[in-house]
Design an enzyme around this catalytic site. Structure first.
Site, short mmCIF file in Angstrom:
data_model
loop_
_atom_site.label_atom_id
_atom_site.label_comp_id
_atom_site.label_asym_id
_atom_site.label_seq_id
_atom_site.Cartn_x
_atom_site.Cartn_y
_atom_site.Cartn_z
N GLU A 90 0.81 -1.21 0.00
CA GLU A 90 0.00 0.00 0.00
C GLU A 90 0.84 1.26 0.00
O GLU A 90 2.01 1.25 0.38
CB GLU A 90 -0.95 0.00 1.19
CG GLU A 90 -0.25 -0.10 2.50
CD GLU A 90 -1.24 -0.27 3.63
OE1 GLU A 90 -2.25 -0.97 3.47
OE2 GLU A 90 -1.00 0.32 4.69
N CYS A 103 3.62 8.17 1.21
CA CYS A 103 4.27 7.13 2.01
C CYS A 103 4.27 5.86 1.17
O CYS A 103 3.23 5.39 0.71
CB CYS A 103 3.49 6.94 3.30
SG CYS A 103 4.19 5.68 4.38
N CYS A 110 7.65 -7.72 5.60
CA CYS A 110 8.95 -7.25 6.09
C CYS A 110 9.64 -8.37 6.85
O CYS A 110 9.01 -9.02 7.67
CB CYS A 110 8.76 -6.04 7.00
SG CYS A 110 10.33 -5.40 7.64
N CYS A 114 9.36 -6.54 13.77
CA CYS A 114 9.19 -5.79 15.02
C CYS A 114 7.82 -6.15 15.62
O CYS A 114 6.82 -6.14 14.90
CB CYS A 114 9.29 -4.29 14.78
SG CYS A 114 10.81 -3.82 13.91
N CYS A 117 4.56 -3.92 15.02
CA CYS A 117 4.27 -3.44 13.66
C CYS A 117 3.37 -4.41 12.91
O CYS A 117 3.61 -5.61 12.91
CB CYS A 117 5.59 -3.25 12.92
SG CYS A 117 5.39 -2.89 11.17
N GLY A 160 7.74 -2.69 4.61
CA GLY A 160 9.07 -3.18 4.26
C GLY A 160 10.22 -2.40 4.85
O GLY A 160 10.06 -1.28 5.33
N SER A 192 13.52 5.47 5.76
CA SER A 192 13.43 5.09 7.16
C SER A 192 13.92 3.66 7.32
O SER A 192 13.53 2.77 6.57
CB SER A 192 11.97 5.19 7.62
OG SER A 192 11.81 4.72 8.94
N SER A 215 14.74 4.19 12.94
CA SER A 215 13.69 3.74 13.86
C SER A 215 14.35 3.23 15.13
O SER A 215 14.73 2.07 15.22
CB SER A 215 12.85 2.64 13.20
OG SER A 215 12.14 3.20 12.12
N LEU A 216 14.49 4.11 16.09
CA LEU A 216 15.27 3.81 17.29
C LEU A 216 14.42 3.06 18.32
O LEU A 216 14.68 1.93 18.66
CB LEU A 216 15.80 5.12 17.87
CG LEU A 216 17.00 5.05 18.79
CD1 LEU A 216 18.20 4.42 18.10
CD2 LEU A 216 17.37 6.46 19.28
N HIS A 217 13.41 3.71 18.87
CA HIS A 217 12.40 3.12 19.77
C HIS A 217 12.94 2.72 21.14
O HIS A 217 12.15 2.56 22.09
CB HIS A 217 11.68 1.93 19.15
CG HIS A 217 11.17 2.17 17.76
ND1 HIS A 217 10.70 3.41 17.35
CD2 HIS A 217 11.07 1.37 16.68
CE1 HIS A 217 10.33 3.33 16.07
NE2 HIS A 217 10.55 2.11 15.65
N ASN A 291 0.23 3.44 17.10
CA ASN A 291 -1.06 3.22 16.45
C ASN A 291 -1.43 1.76 16.71
O ASN A 291 -0.77 0.87 16.20
CB ASN A 291 -0.91 3.50 14.95
CG ASN A 291 -2.24 3.68 14.27
OD1 ASN A 291 -3.26 3.87 14.93
ND2 ASN A 291 -2.24 3.60 12.96
N CYS A 334 1.04 1.30 6.76
CA CYS A 334 1.89 2.43 6.40
C CYS A 334 2.35 3.11 7.67
O CYS A 334 1.58 3.47 8.51
CB CYS A 334 1.22 3.43 5.47
SG CYS A 334 2.45 4.54 4.81
#
Ligand code: SAH
Ligand code: SF4
Length: 349
Positions: A90, A103, A110, A114, A117, A160, A192, A215-217, A291, A334
């Site tokens: 998408e 986006c 992927c 994670c 996700c 991805g 990213s 993408s640290l998190h 989200n 996304c």
């Protein structure tokens, strides 16, 4: 049918010459595609016979739109595309007063996995080819042209891990930036990544100074090993060093993404660790309220906790913003960041 964007400029020019047409027709065809033409027949300044020959040989795109959803009072629209072979990806268009951002997806599924996700939950499908990535942008322009809008920014924050499909992603970036196609400046393209260090180093050598988002998190290995499993191979300190080397080489400030998961990575300890990791670095931190994704153990912190965490990060001396909730309903796969990154990331040179 061969998708026309699967040919390079030189390949298409050769085809044209073999079919009795002049090479410059290639630029005309690309120009039509970049302006949103959806058939060869509509390319009015291309001779009729050549239009017919193109029609007989090529498809304008390989992507088949199979679903769309429109939210935010028409400002955000998501399209699900079927790829050749049956996988789907998408792309999300976000309309703002001063920009229009797409986006984009680089893989069907992927491989990183994670746990928070949506994309990582499905089995990995396949890498996208460069033309399939570019076609998402060309199709977005097809949607936007009748609105009098031009695509201005592209973020690789869809499905991805772009750095796990390196060659196609770099090739697609060059084509997105090509003034004869979409002409989107690399600084308006955000890649990213979850942190494939060797590819970040390689990207720094490519002479396509895209904006890098990491993408640290989590700022400690113990937690990041869980949230971003590739961390077990490429630990967080080495990752930040690689990202800062990219910043040094390109003059582009790096953006660090931090998905806020209640009680997991939103504590004072996390803010302090983040501060210690990034202090005095050319960096921007982008906090993303989680989200919610079904069947994950995570939840989003409430507004007040988000503000508290932001203040704690700011108190560490870091440059920090909280992403708006644009596109929340449109979402699922996304990556839900986009605009903040673009606003927050300005050239330093
Ligand atoms: N694979 C790349 C790019 C795609 S994901 C990467 O991980 O960077 C783009 C961004 O969306 C990443 O920062 C990712 O952590 C974030 N993201 C994924 N799932 C999310 C969710 N449920 N809520 C908020 N952000 C999410
Ligand atoms: Fe892959 Fe990025 Fe999702 Fe992690 S957050 S599973 S790297 S798409």
């Amino acid at each position: 049918m061969t998708p026309i964007l699967s040919l390079s400029a030189a390949e298409l020019e050769r085809w044209l010459e073999e079919h009795g047409a002049q090479a410059y027709r290639r630029r005309q065809v690309w120009d039509w595609l970049a302006r949103g033409a959806d058939t060869f027949a509509s390319m009015r300044d291309v001779p009729t016979a050549l239009r017919a020959a193109l029609e007989g040989e090529f498809a304008v795109t390989s992507l088949k739109p199979i679903a769309t959803s429109v939210v935010d009072r028409g400002l955000t629209s998501k399209t699900l595309y079927e790829l050749e072979g049956g996988h789907s990806v998408e792309a999300v268009v976000m309309r703002y007063t001063d920009r229009t951002t797409l986006c984009i997806s680089s893989q069907a599924g992927c491989p990183i996995g994670c746990p928070f996700c949506a994309t990582g939950k499905f089995p990995f499908g396949r890498n996208l080819k460069a033309h399939e990535i570019v076609e998402q942008a060309v199709d977005a322009q097809r949607i936007l042209s009748p609105e009098g809008r031009r695509l201005s920014h592209v973020v690789f924050m869809g499905m991805g891990e772009p750095m796990a499909n390196y060659l196609a992603v770099v090739d697609s970036v060059r084509r997105l930036a090509d003034p004869e196609l979409l002409g989107i400046s690399p600084r308006r393209i955000v890649v990213s990544t979850s942190g494939l260090i060797p590819r970040i180093a390689q990207l720094g050598e490519e002479k396509v100074p895209v904006t890098l988002a990491i993408s640290l998190h989590a700022a400690r290995d113990e937690l990041r090993d869980v949230l971003v499993p590739i961390n077990r191979k490429y630990p967080v300190r080495d990752l930040v060093d690689a990202a800062q080397e990219y910043a040094r080489k390109t003059g582009r400030r790096v953006s660090y993404e931090w998905v806020l998961l209640a009680g997991v990575n939103d504590t004072q300890q996390d803010a302090k660790e983040l501060g210690a990791l990034l202090k005095r670095r050319l960096a921007h931190v982008n906090l993303i309220p989680f989200n919610p994704v079904d069947d994950t153990p995570y939840s989003a912190p409430d507004r007040a906790s988000i503000r508290v965490f932001r203040d704690m990060v700011e108190a560490e001396g870091l440059n920090v913003t909280v992403r708006d909730t644009r596109g929340r309903e449109a979402d699922a796969a996304c990556g839900q960041l986009h605009e903040r990154v673009m606003r927050a990331t300005t050239p330093v040179a």
